[in-house]
Design an enzyme around this catalytic site. Structure first.
Site, PDB file in Angstrom:
ATOM      1  N   GLY A  40       0.838  -1.197   0.000  1.00  0.00           N
ATOM      2  CA  GLY A  40       0.000   0.000   0.000  1.00  0.00           C
ATOM      3  C   GLY A  40       0.867   1.239   0.000  1.00  0.00           C
ATOM      4  O   GLY A  40       1.915   1.289   0.647  1.00  0.00           O
ATOM      5  N   GLY A  42      -0.803   4.450   0.070  1.00  0.00           N
ATOM      6  CA  GLY A  42      -1.667   5.584   0.416  1.00  0.00           C
ATOM      7  C   GLY A  42      -0.989   6.365   1.527  1.00  0.00           C
ATOM      8  O   GLY A  42       0.214   6.223   1.760  1.00  0.00           O
ATOM      9  N   SER A 284     -18.958  17.571  -0.900  1.00  0.00           N
ATOM     10  CA  SER A 284     -18.682  17.982   0.475  1.00  0.00           C
ATOM     11  C   SER A 284     -19.968  18.192   1.247  1.00  0.00           C
ATOM     12  O   SER A 284     -20.940  18.765   0.757  1.00  0.00           O
ATOM     13  CB  SER A 284     -17.868  19.268   0.482  1.00  0.00           C
ATOM     14  OG  SER A 284     -17.868  19.773   1.790  1.00  0.00           O
ATOM     15  N   ARG A 330     -24.371  12.501   9.844  1.00  0.00           N
ATOM     16  CA  ARG A 330     -24.343  11.705   8.626  1.00  0.00           C
ATOM     17  C   ARG A 330     -25.304  10.522   8.634  1.00  0.00           C
ATOM     18  O   ARG A 330     -26.091  10.340   7.717  1.00  0.00           O
ATOM     19  CB  ARG A 330     -22.934  11.143   8.412  1.00  0.00           C
ATOM     20  CG  ARG A 330     -21.947  12.162   7.974  1.00  0.00           C
ATOM     21  CD  ARG A 330     -20.604  11.515   7.723  1.00  0.00           C
ATOM     22  NE  ARG A 330     -19.665  12.537   7.282  1.00  0.00           N
ATOM     23  CZ  ARG A 330     -18.406  12.311   6.953  1.00  0.00           C
ATOM     24  NH1 ARG A 330     -17.918  11.093   7.006  1.00  0.00           N
ATOM     25  NH2 ARG A 330     -17.634  13.289   6.547  1.00  0.00           N
ATOM     26  N   ARG A 435     -16.636   7.141  12.035  1.00  0.00           N
ATOM     27  CA  ARG A 435     -15.471   8.001  11.953  1.00  0.00           C
ATOM     28  C   ARG A 435     -15.891   9.450  11.790  1.00  0.00           C
ATOM     29  O   ARG A 435     -16.791   9.755  11.009  1.00  0.00           O
ATOM     30  CB  ARG A 435     -14.603   7.607  10.751  1.00  0.00           C
ATOM     31  CG  ARG A 435     -13.479   8.570  10.482  1.00  0.00           C
ATOM     32  CD  ARG A 435     -12.662   8.156   9.297  1.00  0.00           C
ATOM     33  NE  ARG A 435     -13.359   8.304   8.024  1.00  0.00           N
ATOM     34  CZ  ARG A 435     -13.433   9.436   7.331  1.00  0.00           C
ATOM     35  NH1 ARG A 435     -12.878  10.538   7.775  1.00  0.00           N
ATOM     36  NH2 ARG A 435     -14.078   9.477   6.178  1.00  0.00           N
TER      37      ARG A 435
HETATM   38  C1  LIG Z   1     -14.210  10.505  -1.564  1.00  0.00           C
HETATM   39  C2  LIG Z   1     -13.537  10.395  -0.245  1.00  0.00           C
HETATM   40  C3  LIG Z   1     -13.299  11.527   0.522  1.00  0.00           C
HETATM   41  C4  LIG Z   1     -12.666  11.443   1.751  1.00  0.00           C
HETATM   42  N1  LIG Z   1     -12.445  12.588   2.457  1.00  0.00           N
HETATM   43  C5  LIG Z   1     -11.787  12.520   3.636  1.00  0.00           C
HETATM   44  C6  LIG Z   1     -11.489  13.710   4.361  1.00  0.00           C
HETATM   45  O1  LIG Z   1     -11.817  14.806   3.951  1.00  0.00           O
HETATM   46  N2  LIG Z   1     -10.810  13.594   5.520  1.00  0.00           N
HETATM   47  C7  LIG Z   1     -10.414  12.384   6.005  1.00  0.00           C
HETATM   48  O2  LIG Z   1      -9.779  12.353   7.047  1.00  0.00           O
HETATM   49  N3  LIG Z   1     -10.677  11.253   5.325  1.00  0.00           N
HETATM   50  C8  LIG Z   1     -11.353  11.282   4.159  1.00  0.00           C
HETATM   51  N4  LIG Z   1     -11.623  10.119   3.485  1.00  0.00           N
HETATM   52  C9  LIG Z   1     -11.106   8.843   3.983  1.00  0.00           C
HETATM   53  C10 LIG Z   1      -9.621   8.698   3.681  1.00  0.00           C
HETATM   54  O3  LIG Z   1      -9.320   9.235   2.444  1.00  0.00           O
HETATM   55  C11 LIG Z   1      -9.149   7.255   3.661  1.00  0.00           C
HETATM   56  O4  LIG Z   1      -9.667   6.558   4.712  1.00  0.00           O
HETATM   57  C12 LIG Z   1      -7.640   7.159   3.775  1.00  0.00           C
HETATM   58  O5  LIG Z   1      -7.045   7.972   2.822  1.00  0.00           O
HETATM   59  C13 LIG Z   1      -7.148   5.745   3.622  1.00  0.00           C
HETATM   60  O6  LIG Z   1      -5.729   5.743   3.498  1.00  0.00           O
HETATM   61  P1  LIG Z   1      -4.917   4.409   3.450  1.00  0.00           P
HETATM   62  O7  LIG Z   1      -3.506   4.780   3.317  1.00  0.00           O
HETATM   63  O8  LIG Z   1      -5.278   3.591   4.602  1.00  0.00           O
HETATM   64  O9  LIG Z   1      -5.423   3.624   2.188  1.00  0.00           O
HETATM   65  P2  LIG Z   1      -5.487   3.995   0.637  1.00  0.00           P
HETATM   66  O10 LIG Z   1      -5.123   5.389   0.383  1.00  0.00           O
HETATM   67  O11 LIG Z   1      -6.780   3.498   0.135  1.00  0.00           O
HETATM   68  O12 LIG Z   1      -4.330   3.142   0.009  1.00  0.00           O
HETATM   69  C14 LIG Z   1      -4.407   1.781  -0.195  1.00  0.00           C
HETATM   70  C15 LIG Z   1      -3.134   1.337  -0.843  1.00  0.00           C
HETATM   71  O13 LIG Z   1      -3.061  -0.061  -0.829  1.00  0.00           O
HETATM   72  C16 LIG Z   1      -2.773  -0.554  -2.093  1.00  0.00           C
HETATM   73  N5  LIG Z   1      -3.413  -1.856  -2.203  1.00  0.00           N
HETATM   74  C17 LIG Z   1      -4.682  -2.188  -1.883  1.00  0.00           C
HETATM   75  N6  LIG Z   1      -4.862  -3.493  -2.079  1.00  0.00           N
HETATM   76  C18 LIG Z   1      -3.706  -3.989  -2.527  1.00  0.00           C
HETATM   77  C19 LIG Z   1      -3.276  -5.287  -2.917  1.00  0.00           C
HETATM   78  N7  LIG Z   1      -4.075  -6.323  -2.859  1.00  0.00           N
HETATM   79  N8  LIG Z   1      -2.014  -5.415  -3.358  1.00  0.00           N
HETATM   80  C20 LIG Z   1      -1.167  -4.360  -3.417  1.00  0.00           C
HETATM   81  N9  LIG Z   1      -1.526  -3.138  -3.046  1.00  0.00           N
HETATM   82  C21 LIG Z   1      -2.784  -2.949  -2.617  1.00  0.00           C
HETATM   83  C22 LIG Z   1      -3.296   0.457  -3.051  1.00  0.00           C
HETATM   84  O14 LIG Z   1      -2.583   0.378  -4.246  1.00  0.00           O
HETATM   85  C23 LIG Z   1      -3.017   1.734  -2.306  1.00  0.00           C
HETATM   86  O15 LIG Z   1      -1.701   2.141  -2.555  1.00  0.00           O
HETATM   87  C24 LIG Z   1     -12.278  10.197   2.255  1.00  0.00           C
HETATM   88  C25 LIG Z   1     -12.513   9.052   1.513  1.00  0.00           C
HETATM   89  C26 LIG Z   1     -13.159   9.133   0.285  1.00  0.00           C
HETATM   90  C27 LIG Z   1     -13.468   7.889  -0.453  1.00  0.00           C
END
Ligand SMILES: Cc1cc2nc3c(=O)[nH]c(=O)nc-3n(C[C@H](O)[C@H](O)[C@H](O)COP(=O)(O)OP(=O)(O)OC[C@H]3O[C@@H](n4cnc5c(N)ncnc54)[C@H](O)[C@@H]3O)c2cc1C
Ligand code: HEM
Ligand code: HEM
Ligand code: SF4
Ligand code: F3S
Ligand code: FES
Lengths: 637, 215, 248
Positions: A40, A42, A284, A330, A435
């Site tokens: 990941g 992200g 938003s 929400r 959340r």
């Molecule tokens: C539209 C939207 C708006 C949002 N707005 C907000 C906000 O304003 N404020 C807030 O705090 N949160 C917000 N959120 C929530 C927040 O964005 C996410 O919860 C957070 O960014 C998740 O981050 P992460 O690093 O855990 O995962 P992600 O960013 O989802 O990253 C997942 C990573 O894992 C990798 N991956 C997944 N499965 C596999 C696999 N099987 N093999 C290899 N790689 C894999 C992907 O390639 C990616 O790199 C929002 C969410 C959405 C959908």
């Protein structure tokens, strides 16, 4: 199963400092000897990979997108919370801690949440040093706004692209390490198996999504940062590629899955426009500050909105929640919308939508002010729907948005499998049953920058397991399983496409395990999911071959996991006989329709243990003990 | 590229000013020519510099366009032009035609090869009363030929097409553009190119119309 | 509505490709362009043919994954819009639509409409960062930054790295992308210590990747879904020139 959360002793506010002191350190010269796999890229994954590499570990980072910068974190719009108290409006670490705990309806672990609030302040410092262009005041200092019902202004933002900017910060830090050769980045690579050797997570098996090649990677620890599973509902605000595969396959290897039924629904999304819909777009929530939500009083009223006279409109949020009105939380706003649509009063194609009307706001404030506040949102709405929201009311509908559940982790963010760490949305730890807005970004970065780098070191300092060769038997077997699964999917050659199955599963989940769940609907879902799964395995049609770029095969593997995971989700929802946060059981509500939590019987984390394909999983409970916070009831009347 | 373009642009302006002396008495321009010829320590370095500039400019442009062509190995089956002006897309063509023009021009007025001026005269033999080379007379005679004038005007037109993009491009490439005058740059460059065009063309046109004639 | 599609099909990076014709039938104006392709793919799968491979992820115009040239225009020609946000109501019934991948030597085609944009990542790896480690950073408000500078840096930082600028440029030049990345950091006070090295290294990597040169034709700005301004290219040229002079 051992569910020891390993919460340090001592007063809440000193636990983390104490723990940091007590954790063992790895000698700098020895760090080079340890390899870490981070799945990941992200916010959680990129920040962890970069920070670990800076410390001197060898890191391998994986993502399925073509660039780490495209992880789904990029889509977050609103902002990120931090207890900086820059506005001098009474914010503090304790207040952020308490808000998060209360927002999560007291279903999260107190010590974790407190630590999250503590490190939140460091996140902002870190991001600014990296060059994240947060919004600023004319005096040159950082600007804040209030978000998600908080009474203080603690949200930092970068236009409507906070997630993107934070991710670019972490991505740039990651790129620096890639350039230095301390991180080996593997984009377009999907993790398909977790490999455990002697009880320790020691590696993964991946498929190169371009060549189709299946390969093994061994390491001394594995970090999963693979995001959430909203797409089990097919339609959600998540990106197309978001999946449960990585965490679910770890679950099948023995990692406990915690609170899968805690899912969050966002009330202001653009409604479905037809069968072809591939995903939903969030707008938003701030729109609800000035828009009024209504539907016609009459069923099946298909007049254009302007033709519906005032007295024939039902401003249902204002009617039901007079003090909060259109700003009801929400989950409450979402359920109310579903209710009126279920009554046949929904608007737009398919009757799945309610109006969000700005006519009064425009009258009151003038078109100019409304435009100034919401111009980009109105533009986005017009791009998608082709409608001009200055003239005709917007249509909105709730959609799946975030998943609080995830793999169980202890205070060190390590799962019940030694050496398997889980961070970001993929774990369950900090948000309880719901959340708060702007807290997911905070959690992902807290985990990746400031918590995991310490706790991984502690694990290494204590661990005496050598790193196996990626050619050893365990890896070969796992590779074989991956290849067999792919061959199996390709050999079915049935008559239905992968997407059609996914869509059907999503619909089933949305109807029976969505905004409002009941024993009947959940039992119905639990009856239908296995049938659908069976149909999938006999009737799915996957085109192409394994040894090539094959998007159909990728999707098929993910949907196969959803087919099993959906059942776990419903089972969890069925066993949790209370309503809390995003989990609403219609049987458990107060007379005026509020969620009724049951602290006496359900103040625990549900952690599910896999038992094999045909056996039901076992439920383990981690009791939630609150040493300092007292559990109050949520009320928004 | 930008540096040489910039210097060449400077020459074009200076040369234009020099040439516009034709509208004054023959005395002026002949004196100017004489001055240039009489100070080889100024003339030759300037000529050398010009040649180097032109060569570098041409070599750089050739390199640039091969690199650019290589950068897209497979062309689009369908390609719509978005925003790019005609001038910007044809820099190589306009530049090459200008080069041809300049060669002719050098043979015509600098080396003064008799065969190509279509007047039947040898410009090298033209001298004024003070025994200086009579540039004034050469120009008037030269441009009396409609064909020659026509070719000059064509050359000028292409030069100015080249410059209409080149000048604003130069500001961008040198990093001089900023947000204060940035949006006026394109129109300004086009304006400047047009002025240069009018300035240069005024000479053959004036000759053809008989406004400038032999005293 | 019904459309005729001419789509670039290419088995893998090594095989030659060609345009193949498909009919897109019963298309609803409210569909996004990618949803239209989903529908076509479903039909292809039903007929047992291989679906058209194309990249997308967020489908809301922010991740920069989607990348199609539609009738000769990168992202399809709606101002400030990625192809995932482009809707079918902008097309006419009966229209022929040609769909091609980004074309640039530095973005080799992997399959059908999918290209490899790893070059962009390598450019960022060459210097598109501020060298600070995690931890030990000063308080965020200890460094006031004027709103004007911060806003301008944000304008540049809005780039989603889609590569449309390269696809649209007649020279397949990556200048708009690189200048956005450079300017974002070089504008900010935090970015000053590494300013010269950053621009030199990133430009060197850009050239090494085989992108063309900028001759200021401006198509990139016109197709950029985030409307990144050409001014950033001028700014980068300036920074580059300054870096060259200082290193001499
Ligand atoms: C539209 C939207 C708006 C949002 N707005 C907000 C906000 O304003 N404020 C807030 O705090 N949160 C917000 N959120 C929530 C927040 O964005 C996410 O919860 C957070 O960014 C998740 O981050 P992460 O690093 O855990 O995962 P992600 O960013 O989802 O990253 C997942 C990573 O894992 C990798 N991956 C997944 N499965 C596999 C696999 N099987 N093999 C290899 N790689 C894999 C992907 O390639 C990616 O790199 C929002 C969410 C959405 C959908
Ligand atoms: C109507 C237009 C023009 C006129 C009347 C004109 C006239 C002349 C004359 C009279 C000379 C010879 C000077 C001498 O031998 O002492 C000359 C030289 C020259 N001209 Fe022009 N010119 C014109 C346009 C141009 C243009 C457009 C260019 C370039 C793009 C150009 C480039 C040159 C060069 C390079 C020389 C040689 C200078 C030297 O002797 O070193 N001229 N021009
Ligand atoms: C007197 C003659 C000329 C002048 C004054 C001139 C001027 C200029 C200027 C100012 C530029 C812009 C530079 C930049 O921004 O990088 C330019 C660009 C260019 N010139 Fe010339 N030029 C002349 C002759 C030529 C010739 C003879 C050729 C071709 C063989 C040529 C080919 C080009 C090309 C291809 C460019 C493209 C660079 C770009 O588009 O920015 N030029 N020229
Ligand atoms: S500059 Fe614009 S077109 Fe180029 S990559 Fe960035 S967002 Fe895409
Ligand atoms: S289109 Fe190309 S030529 Fe320069 S201005 Fe843009 S990079
Ligand atoms: S799919 Fe993310 S920008 Fe288009």
């Amino acid at each position: 199963m051992n569910l020891d959360a390993k919460i340090p002793s001592g007063p809440l506010s000193q636990k983390w400092d104490k723990h940091r002191f007590e954790m063992k350190l790895v000698n700098p010269a020895n760090k080079r000897k340890f390899d870490v796999i981070v799945v990941g890229s992200g916010l959680a994954g990129a920040s962890a990979a970069a920070s670990l590499a800076e410390l001197g570990y060898h890191v391998k980072c994986f993502c399925f997108q073509d660039s780490p910068r495209r992880a789904h974190s990029i889509a977050a719009q609103g902002g990120i919370n931090a207890a900086k108290n820059y506005q001098n409006d009474g914010d503090s670490i304790y207040r952020l801690f308490y808000d998060t705990l209360k927002g999560g309806d007291f279903r999260s672990r107190e010590a974790n949440v407190f630590r999250l609030a503590q490190v939140s302040v460091n996140i902002i410092d870190q991001c600014v040093a990296q060059g994240v262009p947060f919004a600023r005041e004319y005096g040159g200092l950082l600007a804040n706004r209030s978000f998600g019902g908080a009474q203080v202004s603690r949200t930092f933002y970068a236009r409507g692209q906070t997630g993107q900017q934070l991710l670019l910060g972490a991505y740039q830090a990651l790129c620096r390490q890639i350039g230095l050769g301390t991180v080996a980045m593997h984009p377009r690579t999907e993790m398909l198996e977790l490999v455990i050797v002697n009880g320790h997570a020691k590696g993964i098996v991946v498929r190169n999504l371009v060549s189709g090649e299946v390969a093994s990677h061994a390491a001394d620890a594995v970090v999963l940062a693979t995001g959430g599973y909203s797409n089990v509902f097919f339609l959600s605000t998540n990106a197309k590629g978001c999946n449960v595969t990585a965490t679910y396959r770890a679950y099948k290897k023995g990692a406990a899955f915690a609170n899968p039924c805690f899912t969050q629904i966002h009330p202001t999304c653009i409604p479905v426009s037809g069968e072809h819909q591939s995903k939903l777009t969030l707008m938003s929530e701030s729109l609800r500050n000035d828009g009024r939500v209504w539907v016609p009083k009459k069923q099946g009223d298909d007049r254009p909105p302007q033709k519906v006279p005032e007295e024939e409109r039902d401003y249902f949020l204002e009617r039901k929640y007079p003090s909060y009105g259109n700003l009801a939380p929400r989950d409450i706003a979402s359920r109310a919308a579903k209710e009126v649509c279920d009554q046949g009063r929904g608007v737009g194609p398919g009757g799945l939508g309610v109006y969000l009307d700005f006519a009064d706001a425009i009258k009151r404030l003038g078109g100019g002010v409304v435009k100034e506040r919401y111009e980009n949102l109105f533009e986005m709405y017009e791009k998608i729907t082709g409608e001009n929201a200055y003239q005709t009311p917007m249509r909105i509908y709730p959609a799946l948005h975030y998943t609080m559940g995830g793999l169980w982790v202890d205070y060190n963010l390590m799962s019940n499998i030694a050496g398997l760490f889980v961070i970001g949305e993929a774990n369950f730890s900090d948000h309880g049953a719901n959340r708060l807005g702007a807290s997911a970004l905070m959690q992902g970065l807290a985990d990746g920058y400031f918590i995991l780098p310490y706790t991984v070191g502690d694990y290494f300092a204590n661990m005496k397991q050598p790193r196996p060769s990626a050619k050893s038997g365990e890896f070969k077997q796992a590779e074989e399983r991956v290849k067999t699964l792919a061959r199996k999917l390709l050999s079915i050659k049935g008559s239905r496409s992968v997407t059609s199955f996914h869509r059907e599963l999503g619909k089933l989940m949305w109807e029976n395990c969505g905004m409002a769940r009941s024993e009947t609907t959940l039992r119905e879902a639990l009856k239908r999911i296995p049938r659908l799964r069976e149909d999938f395995w006999t009737n799915v049609k996957v085109t192409g071959e394994t040894g090539e770029l094959n998007q159909d095969l990728e999707a098929a593997g993910r949907v196969a996991d959803y087919m099993e995971f959906a059942e776990l989700l419903c089972l969890d929802a069925l066993t949790r006989q209370e309503s809390c946060g995003g989990h609403f059981r219609v049987e458990f509500q107060t007379p005026d329709g509020e969620a009724r939590r049951d602290d006496e019987h359900f103040a625990f984390v549900s952690a599910w243990e896999y038992q094999g394909a045909d056996k039901p999983p076992i439920l383990h409970k981690e009791p939630l003990v609150y040493e300092e916070a007292d559990m109050s009831q949520r009320s928004y009347k | 590229m930008a540096l040489t373009g910039c210097a060449l642009f400077g020459f074009v302006i200076a040369h234009l000013l020099g040439n516009l002396q034709i509208f004054l008495a023959p005395e002026n321009i002949n004196r100017y020519g004489q001055f240039l010829q009489a100070t080889p320590e100024l003339l030759w370095p300037a000529r050398m510099a010009l040649i180097v500039l032109a060569v570098v400019h041409i070599v750089a442009s050739a390199q640039l366009s091969t690199e650019n062509r290589r950068a897209r190995s497979i062309p689009y089956a369908e390609c719509q032009v978005v925003a790019a002006s005609y001038a910007s897309r044809t820099m190589m063509m306009s530049g090459l035609i200008v080069a041809v023009f300049v060669i002719y021009h050098l043979l015509h007025f600098t080396i003064q090869v008799p065969g190509i001026n279509f007047t039947g005269q040898d410009f090298r033999l033209l001298h004024d009363a003070k025994a200086r080379h009579d540039i004034y007379q050469m120009m008037v005679l030269g441009f009396k030929q409609p064909l020659v004038s026509g070719f000059y005007i064509l050359g000028m037109a292409l030069l100015c097409l080249h410059l209409s993009h080149g000048v604003s491009s130069m500001f961008q490439s040198m990093g001089w553009k900023n947000k204060y005058y940035g949006r006026f740059l394109d129109p300004a460059a086009r304006g400047a190119a047009l002025l240069i065009f009018l300035g240069y063309c005024s000479i053959p046109v004036a000759v053809l119309c008989g406004i400038v004639r032999l005293p | 509505m019904n459309l005729t599609l001419k789509v670039w099909r290419q088995k893998d990076a090594k095989s030659p490709g060609r345009l193949a014709e498909y009919a897109a039938t019963n298309i609803i104006p409210g569909m996004s362009f990618l949803e239209m392709l989903d529908v076509v793919n479903e039909e292809l799968i039903a007929r047992g043919e291989e679906p058209i491979a194309f990249d997308s992820d967020c489908r809301e115009g922010i991740c920069g994954t989607c990348a199609l040239v539609i009738n000769g225009i990168a992202h399809g020609g709606q101002r400030g819009t990625t192809v995932c946000q482009l809707h079918m109501r902008h097309f006419r019934d009966g229209q022929t639509v040609i769909i091609e991948p980004w074309r640039a030597r530095a973005f080799p085609v992997l399959k059908d409409l999918v290209t490899d944009r790893g070059a962009f990542d390598r450019i960022v790896q060459a210097g598109g960062f501020i060298s600070v480690n995690t931890g030990g950073t000063p308080d965020a408000n200890s460094l006031p930054i004027s709103k004007a500078i911060s806003d301008q840096a944000m304008d540049a930082a809005a780039c989603i790295g889609c590569g449309a600028c390269v696809a649209a440029c007649k020279n397949a030049s990556a200048m708009l992308f690189v200048s956005a990345k450079v300017s974002h950091l070089n504008l900010l006070p935090q970015g000053q210590p590494e300013k010269d090295g950053r621009v030199s290294n990133m430009v060197r990597q850009m050239d090494a990747e085989g992108f063309g040169n900028c001759t200021v034709t401006g198509s990139c700005e016109a197709v950029c879904p985030k409307e990144i301004s050409l001014d950033f290219i001028a700014r980068m040229n300036r920074d580059y020139g300054a870096a060259l002079l200082k290193n001499k």
